[in-house]
Design an enzyme around this catalytic site. Structure first.
Site, PDB file in Angstrom:
ATOM      1  CG  HIS B 192      -0.292  -0.080   2.534  1.00  0.00           C
ATOM      2  ND1 HIS B 192       0.370   0.971   3.112  1.00  0.00           N
ATOM      3  CD2 HIS B 192      -0.199  -1.122   3.410  1.00  0.00           C
ATOM      4  CE1 HIS B 192       0.845   0.603   4.294  1.00  0.00           C
ATOM      5  NE2 HIS B 192       0.526  -0.665   4.497  1.00  0.00           N
ATOM      6  CB  CYS B 208       1.595  -3.694   5.096  1.00  0.00           C
ATOM      7  SG  CYS B 208       0.011  -4.447   5.489  1.00  0.00           S
TER       8      CYS B 208
END
Lengths: 446, 315
Positions: B192, B208
């Site tokens: 992301h 992440c």
């Protein structure tokens, strides 16, 4: 009248001609080693093989080796193409059996763990007529004897390895065992028991560990063959002698069990780790590539035991036999015969592949190349100690033959699972004496 | 009166401009900011094309999340304040010359190279958690490299072979401009953007993979659900392996087993942390080969052989 006789003669001639051409075709193994590969014909050979889980230092693996060997062969034989089919270990043999039943086996079948010598009388082509006399001298006589049946050799042996016992030299010598003597001359059950008792008396110290449970038919069969009994080897004693051998072997297992060499209900899935950690002095029976695989992992560890290969202990008055694993490259013809030249092409590839693969792979498995086994030492033995390399070379002298066919192999498996194992369970439970065991087993086997 | 105060403020800033420019020059490249308008908090808020352009630029960097409306309202002010805070500037919420200069500098740093045309062929992604980079491959050939941030030591990025299984261009909060969800079965991980571009190049996330917003926007258009994402790193050596792994087990510990099996030529499918049929079959094959009972369960003996157990010295 003359016309009728002429017609009869004609019919007779046709029948004779038919028999002349038809009879040889009926004899399925009929091949002619004198027939040469036809340079004007393009041959496509079906090749089945089992990808071994072997990796080289440069990251290449067994499949890369096979691809390279095939490419090299195809370059040398531009009119031969190889269709390579990798098989799974689990279920691969059944695929071959299915193909044999259908009459369409691959031209070349390479198998690391041969279960028998002849898989199909008719479609499997013996290699003997294709083996040059001068070439034969380069093969291990022991392995050739192990794959010979009815005077024929039934495949190109690539590599072979005996089932062995693995020892920790420091621990065994500390316990007073003359390791070098045992490696060279073997040892019997009495010597083995004395050593095992010594370790057992030391309590929590190192011990002897079997790679199978006491009730495993496989272990029993291994002990049996080292006590002078086998369904494979010739000139073995029959009748009463067999009963005695069965009884002695059962008594030996029973003794080991009663003296606590197996912990009741023991399920130690970490025996390899324990061996390399010095908690186990002797481990067996195991194959050499298991030790090679594990040894490669601990090779760089600061402390690792000096590994010694030992023969299986043999019965008193018997001699040792090594149960070999033999990698064979077989050649088949198909029921729909594709010609003696096709067989010749398959033979050429099988010979080439077995020799190259055996040389390349044996070093990685701590096994012996069947072709020029002495090269194991010429190559510096890898991580193998000179003593272990010598030991492996010596085992060629006492290899057991392979089961002659799949029927015999199945029979042996059945004996192990359905005869030995249940009877052993009764011995271990105290429900049978060794004598009763021998009677019961002998009756079942005969 | 209000117009007078605006004029005074403008003059003061005009005089201070050279000083601010000098302050910035020591840290980052100078920029041509003279043409940029001064945008400040006002009631009613300022509006116009300049504000719209600013919002778009802030959006690219992940600071502005709403739809660009050309209004210098609270959302824009908040984005500017965040930018200033990240850059160590006085947090005024106003687009003064220093902030313009720093905005340009951030953009210059973020844009490594000119935008590339979309890659052709089969697209795959490799994330190297040691080098802190994400590589886009087209037909197996490296196509573009992006800097990324990955998980902290305590919340590591999951190593393994995943696939993109969800994509979202409407994303809020610290996840930046785009979200590419990974098929990792033991956690909700994704690739992301970020509202903290300064974190790129560090091991700071909760697992992440963070990218600059403009990077993830570009990447977003190149991938699709099912795109393979392989995450590698030297942390593989320190993943704790339990003494037994078997069918049905799911977790990071399964991945090193799957990779090791593949090294040995076994077909395990994707190293996806799931001890499924393929892994079980590969373990069984290996056990068969080594003469161990072919249970399909990776027990201590097999893990030891593979160098993954307690005694695995070569990991």
């Amino acid at each position: 009248m003359r016309g009728r006789r002429g017609a009869l003669m004609g019919i007779l001639l046709i029948i004779l001609a038919g028999l002349y051409f038809f009879l040889p075709a009926c004899r399925l193994t009929y091949v002619d080693p004198e027939v040469q590969i036809n340079p004007a014909r393009h041959y496509i050979l079906e090749f089945w093989d089992y990808p071994l889980p072997v990796v080289w230092e440069d990251g290449t693996n067994y499949r890369d080796l096979v691809r390279e060997l095939i490419a090299q062969f195809e370059r040398e034989h531009p009119n031969i193409s190889i269709n390579y089919r990798p098989l799974p270990f689990v279920g691969g043999a059944e695929l071959l059996e299915q193909a044999l039943r259908e009459g369409s086996p691959p031209d070349v079948y390479s198998e690391p763990f041969s279960r028998g010598i002849v898989y199909h009388q008719g479609l499997q082509v013996p290699i003997t007529p294709y083996l040059q006399p001068e070439e034969r001298g380069f093969y291990s006589p022991g392995v050739l004897a192990a794959i010979e049946w009815e005077g024929e050799l039934w495949g190109w042996p690539a590599w072979f390895s005996p089932l062995i016992w693995a020892g920790n030299r420091q621990l065994l010598e500390a316990a007073g065992l003359d390791v070098d003597r045992v490696q060279t001359l073997g040892w019997n059950w009495e010597e083995f028991l004395a050593l095992a008792r010594q370790f057992a008396a030391a309590g929590e110290g190192p011990r002897i560990l079997f790679s199978t449970g006491p009730g495993e038919g496989e272990l029993f069969a291994n002990l049996l063959s080292n006590n002078g009994w086998s369904s494979r080897a010739e000139n073995r004693e029959e009748g009463e002698k067999r009963r005695i051998v069965l009884r002695e072997t059962a008594a030996f297992i029973s003794l080991l069990w009663s003296e606590g060499f197996w912990q009741p209900g023991e399920d130690d899935p970490g025996w390899l780790e324990n061996f390399y950690a010095g908690r186990v002095a002797l481990l067996g029976p195991v194959n050499t590539w298991l030790l090679r695989g594990a040894g490669a992992r601990v090779h760089q560890a600061r402390h690792h035991p000096e590994l010694v290969f030992l023969p299986a202990p043999h019965g008193i008055g018997a001699r040792e036999y090594a149960e070999p694993t033999v990698a064979l490259v077989r050649v088949f013809r198909q029921r729909r015969f594709q010609g003696a030249d096709q067989v010749k092409a398959a033979m050429e590839f099988a010979r080439y592949f077995s020799q190259k693969q055996g040389q390349a792979i044996a070093h990685r498995l701590w096994s012996l190349p069947a072709y020029n086994p002495g090269s194991l030492r010429e190559k510096g033995e890898g991580e193998l100690s000179p003593a272990n390399a010598r030991f492996l070379l010596r085992t060629q002298e006492y290899l057991l033959p392979l089961p002659r066919d799949l029927a015999q192999w199945r029979q042996e498996q059945k004996w192990q699972e359905e005869v030995f194992s249940p009877a052993l369970a009764k011995i271990l439970a105290g429900e049978l004496t060794p004598r009763e065991f021998a009677e019961q087993v002998y009756t079942r086997l005969h | 009166m209000r117009s007078e105060s605006r004029v005074i403020l403008f003059l003061v800033l005009f005089i201070l401009l050279p000083c601010l420019a000098v302050r910035g020059a020591g840290r980052e490249p100078s920029c041509q900011c003279q043409g940029q308008p001064l945008l400040v908090k006002t009631i009613p808020p300022m509006r116009g094309k300049a504000v719209l352009a600013l919002q778009e630029r802030l959006s690219q960097l992940g600071y502005y999340r709403k739809e660009a409306d050309g209004l210098y309202g609270p959302a824009t002010v908040q984005a500017v304040e965040k930018l200033q805070a990240d850059l160590g500037l006085p947090v005024t919420g106003n687009m003064d010359p220093a902030t313009w200069a720093h905005l340009a500098w951030v953009e210059e740093k973020a844009v490594v190279e000119q935008p590339l045309p979309p890659p052709q062929g089969e697209i795959s992604i490799l994330v190297d958690t040691d080098a802190l980079i994400l590589i886009v491959y087209a037909d197996g050939e490296p196509y573009k490299i992006y800097p990324v941030a990955v998980g902290k030591w305590t919340t590591p990025t999951p190593l393994g072979e995943w696939q993109i299984n969800s994509m979202s261009s409407v994303w809020e909060g610290p996840f930046g401009a785009r979200w590419l969800g990974l098929s990792c079965p033991f956690g909700n991980y994704g690739i992301h953007g970020t509202d903290n571009p300064a974190s790129i190049g560090w091991e700071v996330s909760s697992g992440c993979i963070r990218m600059y917003n403009h990077d993830v926007i570009e990447l977003f258009d190149w991938v699709a659900p099912g795109t393979p994402v392989t995450i590698i790193g030297s942390r593989i050596k320190s993943i704790p392996i339990p003494p037994r792994l078997g069918p049905g087990d799911v977790g990071q510990a399964v991945v090193p087993l799957q990779w090791r099996l593949r090294e040995l030529g076994q077909d395990v499918g994707r190293a996806d942390g799931v001890y499924g049929k393929a892994t079980e079959g590969a373990v069984r094959e290996l056990q068969y080969f080594y003469g161990l009972p072919p249970s399909g369960i990776a027990d201590r003996n097999l893990l030891f052989l593979l160098g993954l157990g307690k005694g695995g010295e070569d990991r």
